[in-house]
Design a protein around this motif. Structure first.
Motif, PDB file in Angstrom:
ATOM      1  N   VAL A 144      62.480  29.427 -45.362  1.00 19.39           N
ATOM      2  CA  VAL A 144      61.439  29.709 -44.384  1.00 19.39           C
ATOM      3  C   VAL A 144      61.555  31.126 -43.839  1.00 19.39           C
ATOM      4  CG1 VAL A 144      60.354  28.932 -42.241  1.00 19.39           C
ATOM      5  CG2 VAL A 144      61.507  27.269 -43.734  1.00 19.39           C
ATOM      6  N   PHE A 145      60.424  31.834 -43.809  1.00 17.73           N
ATOM      7  CA  PHE A 145      60.320  33.121 -43.118  1.00 17.73           C
ATOM      8  C   PHE A 145      59.354  32.896 -41.947  1.00 17.73           C
ATOM      9  CE2 PHE A 145      61.176  34.172 -47.532  1.00 17.73           C
ATOM     10  CZ  PHE A 145      62.101  35.214 -47.464  1.00 17.73           C
ATOM     11  N   PHE A 146      59.785  33.175 -40.735  1.00 22.45           N
ATOM     12  CA  PHE A 146      58.899  32.982 -39.592  1.00 22.45           C
ATOM     13  C   PHE A 146      58.158  34.265 -39.252  1.00 22.45           C
ATOM     14  CE2 PHE A 146      61.837  29.410 -38.718  1.00 22.45           C
ATOM     15  CZ  PHE A 146      60.880  28.396 -38.683  1.00 22.45           C
ATOM     16  N   THR A 147      56.901  34.111 -38.856  1.00 21.79           N
ATOM     17  CA  THR A 147      56.063  35.230 -38.446  1.00 21.79           C
ATOM     18  C   THR A 147      55.430  34.881 -37.097  1.00 21.79           C
ATOM     19  OG1 THR A 147      54.054  34.369 -39.497  1.00 21.79           O
ATOM     20  CG2 THR A 147      55.532  35.702 -40.872  1.00 21.79           C
ATOM     21  N   ASN A 148      54.521  35.744 -36.638  1.00 22.98           N
ATOM     22  CA  ASN A 148      53.869  35.516 -35.349  1.00 22.98           C
ATOM     23  C   ASN A 148      52.428  35.034 -35.478  1.00 22.98           C
ATOM     24  OD1 ASN A 148      56.077  36.749 -33.582  1.00 22.98           O
ATOM     25  ND2 ASN A 148      55.623  38.420 -34.988  1.00 22.98           N
ATOM     26  N   SER A 149      51.900  34.976 -36.700  1.00 23.47           N
ATOM     27  CA  SER A 149      50.512  34.569 -36.894  1.00 23.47           C
ATOM     28  C   SER A 149      50.268  34.198 -38.345  1.00 23.47           C
ATOM     29  CB  SER A 149      49.566  35.714 -36.508  1.00 23.47           C
ATOM     30  OG  SER A 149      49.690  36.787 -37.426  1.00 23.47           O
ATOM     31  N   GLY A 150      49.092  33.611 -38.595  1.00 21.91           N
ATOM     32  CA  GLY A 150      48.696  33.295 -39.960  1.00 21.91           C
ATOM     33  C   GLY A 150      48.405  34.537 -40.769  1.00 21.91           C
ATOM     34  N   THR A 151      47.848  35.550 -40.125  1.00 27.74           N
ATOM     35  CA  THR A 151      47.593  36.816 -40.812  1.00 27.74           C
ATOM     36  C   THR A 151      48.899  37.410 -41.325  1.00 27.74           C
ATOM     37  OG1 THR A 151      45.605  37.342 -39.543  1.00 27.74           O
ATOM     38  CG2 THR A 151      46.798  39.190 -40.504  1.00 27.74           C
ATOM     39  N   GLU A 152      49.909  37.453 -40.470  1.00 26.67           N
ATOM     40  CA  GLU A 152      51.222  37.975 -40.887  1.00 26.67           C
ATOM     41  C   GLU A 152      51.802  37.148 -42.026  1.00 26.67           C
ATOM     42  OE1 GLU A 152      54.178  38.314 -37.890  1.00 26.67           O
ATOM     43  OE2 GLU A 152      53.360  40.152 -37.049  1.00 26.67           O
ATOM     44  N   ALA A 153      51.645  35.830 -41.912  1.00 29.18           N
ATOM     45  CA  ALA A 153      52.194  34.944 -42.943  1.00 29.18           C
ATOM     46  C   ALA A 153      51.564  35.231 -44.302  1.00 29.18           C
ATOM     47  CB  ALA A 153      51.989  33.487 -42.552  1.00 29.18           C
ATOM     48  N   ASN A 154      50.246  35.377 -44.335  1.00 27.05           N
ATOM     49  CA  ASN A 154      49.573  35.634 -45.610  1.00 27.05           C
ATOM     50  C   ASN A 154      49.874  37.038 -46.135  1.00 27.05           C
ATOM     51  OD1 ASN A 154      48.335  33.146 -46.126  1.00 27.05           O
ATOM     52  ND2 ASN A 154      46.663  33.590 -44.723  1.00 27.05           N
ATOM     53  N   GLU A 155      49.983  38.016 -45.251  1.00 24.29           N
ATOM     54  CA  GLU A 155      50.370  39.365 -45.673  1.00 24.29           C
ATOM     55  C   GLU A 155      51.748  39.329 -46.337  1.00 24.29           C
ATOM     56  OE1 GLU A 155      49.077  42.514 -45.429  1.00 24.29           O
ATOM     57  OE2 GLU A 155      47.184  42.079 -44.408  1.00 24.29           O
ATOM     58  N   LEU A 156      52.676  38.618 -45.714  1.00 20.77           N
ATOM     59  CA  LEU A 156      54.032  38.524 -46.262  1.00 20.77           C
ATOM     60  C   LEU A 156      54.032  37.781 -47.596  1.00 20.77           C
ATOM     61  CD1 LEU A 156      57.092  38.851 -46.116  1.00 20.77           C
ATOM     62  CD2 LEU A 156      57.176  36.821 -44.642  1.00 20.77           C
ATOM     63  N   ALA A 157      53.271  36.703 -47.687  1.00 15.44           N
ATOM     64  CA  ALA A 157      53.228  35.928 -48.927  1.00 15.44           C
ATOM     65  C   ALA A 157      52.708  36.761 -50.083  1.00 15.44           C
ATOM     66  CB  ALA A 157      52.342  34.691 -48.732  1.00 15.44           C
ATOM     67  N   ILE A 158      51.663  37.541 -49.836  1.00 20.26           N
ATOM     68  CA  ILE A 158      51.114  38.404 -50.880  1.00 20.26           C
ATOM     69  C   ILE A 158      52.133  39.460 -51.295  1.00 20.26           C
ATOM     70  CG2 ILE A 158      49.361  40.180 -51.324  1.00 20.26           C
ATOM     71  CD1 ILE A 158      47.433  38.466 -49.610  1.00 20.26           C
ATOM     72  N   MET A 159      52.834  40.036 -50.318  1.00 18.91           N
ATOM     73  CA  MET A 159      53.844  41.037 -50.643  1.00 18.91           C
ATOM     74  C   MET A 159      54.976  40.431 -51.475  1.00 18.91           C
ATOM     75  SD  MET A 159      56.091  43.504 -48.125  1.00 18.91           S
ATOM     76  CE  MET A 159      57.215  42.220 -47.564  1.00 18.91           C
ATOM     77  N   ILE A 160      55.426  39.237 -51.090  1.00 16.30           N
ATOM     78  CA  ILE A 160      56.490  38.563 -51.844  1.00 16.30           C
ATOM     79  C   ILE A 160      56.051  38.330 -53.282  1.00 16.30           C
ATOM     80  CG2 ILE A 160      57.716  36.369 -52.107  1.00 16.30           C
ATOM     81  CD1 ILE A 160      57.851  36.194 -49.063  1.00 16.30           C
ATOM     82  N   ALA A 161      54.828  37.861 -53.470  1.00 19.24           N
ATOM     83  CA  ALA A 161      54.331  37.591 -54.825  1.00 19.24           C
ATOM     84  C   ALA A 161      54.303  38.859 -55.660  1.00 19.24           C
ATOM     85  CB  ALA A 161      52.939  36.969 -54.753  1.00 19.24           C
TER      86      ALA A 161
END
Length: 463
Positions: A144-161
């Motif tokens: 799990v990586f925690f963020t502060n919002s859904g926008t941050e979560a999706n930005e991080l997911a795209i970067m990881i991919a």
């Protein structure tokens, strides 16, 4: 149920045949709570200050915007103490109910002890919540990586991919919504925002919309567009495909059956990852499953979430496999306040309340009951073109012509005003802005559903 609701709707048809404004046959469900006296600024004063000091891009519902000053479970209260049934709390991140006492107490208790970054120091709150969250996900989804919002979560997911695959190309679905930062807006293709943020390497696939799509409910036919994007629009490889199982801002659109399994196979063959955006459809909201993607029989490589995860506090998360997560160890990624003690203590309390109060089952039972009632209204009112969704993520699309599916843009605004006047708050969305978004807290009761259906029938009858 059909017999009971049918009888009630028949009574209503007689009561409102003259078009006059009559009080509903049912009163709003009783609720043993009195809001605190309010002595703050008025709606007019707030609106004036807001127009002067806040972004001009902000908009509000209703001709005379509401000044909401307090919330309790599935209800909201305005400056005059009037109670409203909140059928749109999902967009406000509320899952278990406004100001749920157990969740509020967990947040207050942790706030009194410590609020600090959990990146540099140890604290059990983040680890406890990560463990509980991972237990809700299938397969090897446990990091799990925690963020502060859904926008941050999706930005991080795209970067990881992109880092994991070494590819840059991302495929998303037209009419989707994944956030409001530059990267997520580029992958959103949500034309309701009237502008598009261009991002290199982002491709938008045909929307598998069973109601408006060219192939109806034949999901595999829509999936061919993803294959063609890979064949003719990329080098033959992609970093990821990102999708909501039920499009939220896009108008509560359930992806056509068979679509995600077919796309998943195609993406895997192209070396890409599948990102499931569960920001709105996750956390038991669909009722039948805890996560929206589970209804499609697929297991993603990365899952993003927010909103319901924190029941109203800024909290999001990205969950993936240990293998994929390892790619960030080469980059020194961290999020200063992602997973802070206060937010993760609240998140853990949310999970406990969901299980303790069996809110997923409630979303399934009451959500199905509400959807059946909406379909009965569809039989009565020609303006309802489609009723869709599941659990407490439901959509009602209004059209002026069922055959042409002409969007009822002006009519939906009129109905929203009438609903508000009778004490019901609901959202709207969709590509044309003509879809009611019904996403109440998961504590919404059958009595609430009955009241909602009744006032909806009254409002539509007055059209």
């Amino acid at each position: 149920m059909k017999r009971i609701l049918g009888r009630r709707l028949s009574q209503l048809a007689t009561s409102f045949s003259n078009g006059s404004c009559v009080k509903p046959l049912l009163k709003m469900p009783s609720f043993d709570y009195t809001p605190l006296p309010y002595d703050g600024p008025t709606a007019g004063e707030i609106l004036k200050k807001r127009s002067e000091f806040l972004s001009p891009s902000f908009f509000h519902f209703y001709k005379k915007p509401l000044n909401i000053v307090e919330g309790k479970m599935q209800y909201l209260f305005d400056e005059e103490g009037r109670r409203y049934l909140d059928a749109f709390a999902g967009i406000a991140t509320v899952c278990c109910g406004h100001c749920h006492p157990e969740i509020t107490e967990a947040i207050i208790s942790q706030t009194k002890k410590l609020q600090h970054s959990t990146v540099l120091y140890l604290n059990h709150a983040i680890a406890d919540f990560a463990e509980a969250l991972a237990s809700k996900l299938p397969g090897d989804l446990k990091v799990v990586f925690f963020t502060n919002s859904g926008t941050e979560a999706n930005e991080l997911a795209i970067m990881i991919a992109r880092l994991y695959t070494g590819c840059h190309d991302i495929i998303s679905i037209r009419n989707a919504y994944h956030g409001n930062a530059s990267g997520t807006m580029g992958s959103t293709a949500q034309k309701n925002w009237k502008f598009n943020v261009i991002q290199s390497g982002v491709h938008h696939a045909q929307n598998p919309d069973p109601y408006r799509g060219v192939f109806g409910s034949e999901g595999e036919k829509y999936a061919r567009d993803v294959q063609e994007i890979i064949e003719f629009g990329t080098s033959g490889q992609v970093a990821a495909f990102i999708a909501e199982a039920i499009q939220g801002v896009g108008g509560i659109v359930e992806l056509a059956p068979g679509y995600l399994p077919a796309v998943y196979k195609t993406i895997k063959e192209a070396g890409g990852l599948f990102i499931a955006d569960e920001v709105q459809s996750g956390f038991a909201r669909s009722g039948s499953h805890f996560w929206g993607f589970q209804a499609h029989g697929v297991t993603p490589d990365i899952v993003t979430m927010a909103k319901g995860i924190g029941n109203g506090i800024p909290l999001g998360a990205v969950v993936t496999t240990p293998e994929i997560a390892r790619v960030l160890t080469r980059r020194n990624y961290f999020n200063t306040f992602g997973g802070n003690p206060v937010c993760t203590a609240g998140g853990l309390a949310v999970l406990r309340v969901l299980e303790k109060e069996r809110l997923q089952q409630n979303a399934f039972v009451v959500g199905s009951y509400l959807k059946d009632g909406l379909k009965l209204l569809q039989e009565k009112h020609d303006i309802i073109g489609d009723v869709r969704g599941r659990g407490f993520m439901l959509g009602v699309e209004l059209v002026t012509d069922r055959q042409l599916k002409t969007p009822a843009n002006a009519e939906i605004l009129n109905v929203m005003e009438l609903l508000k006047d009778m004490g019901v708050l609901v959202g709207k969305g969709g590509f044309y802005g003509n879809v009611f978004r019904i996403t109440p807290p998961l504590c919404f009761s059958k009595e609430d559903a009955d009241y909602f259906l009744e006032v909806m029938d009254i409002a539509l009858s007055k059209l």
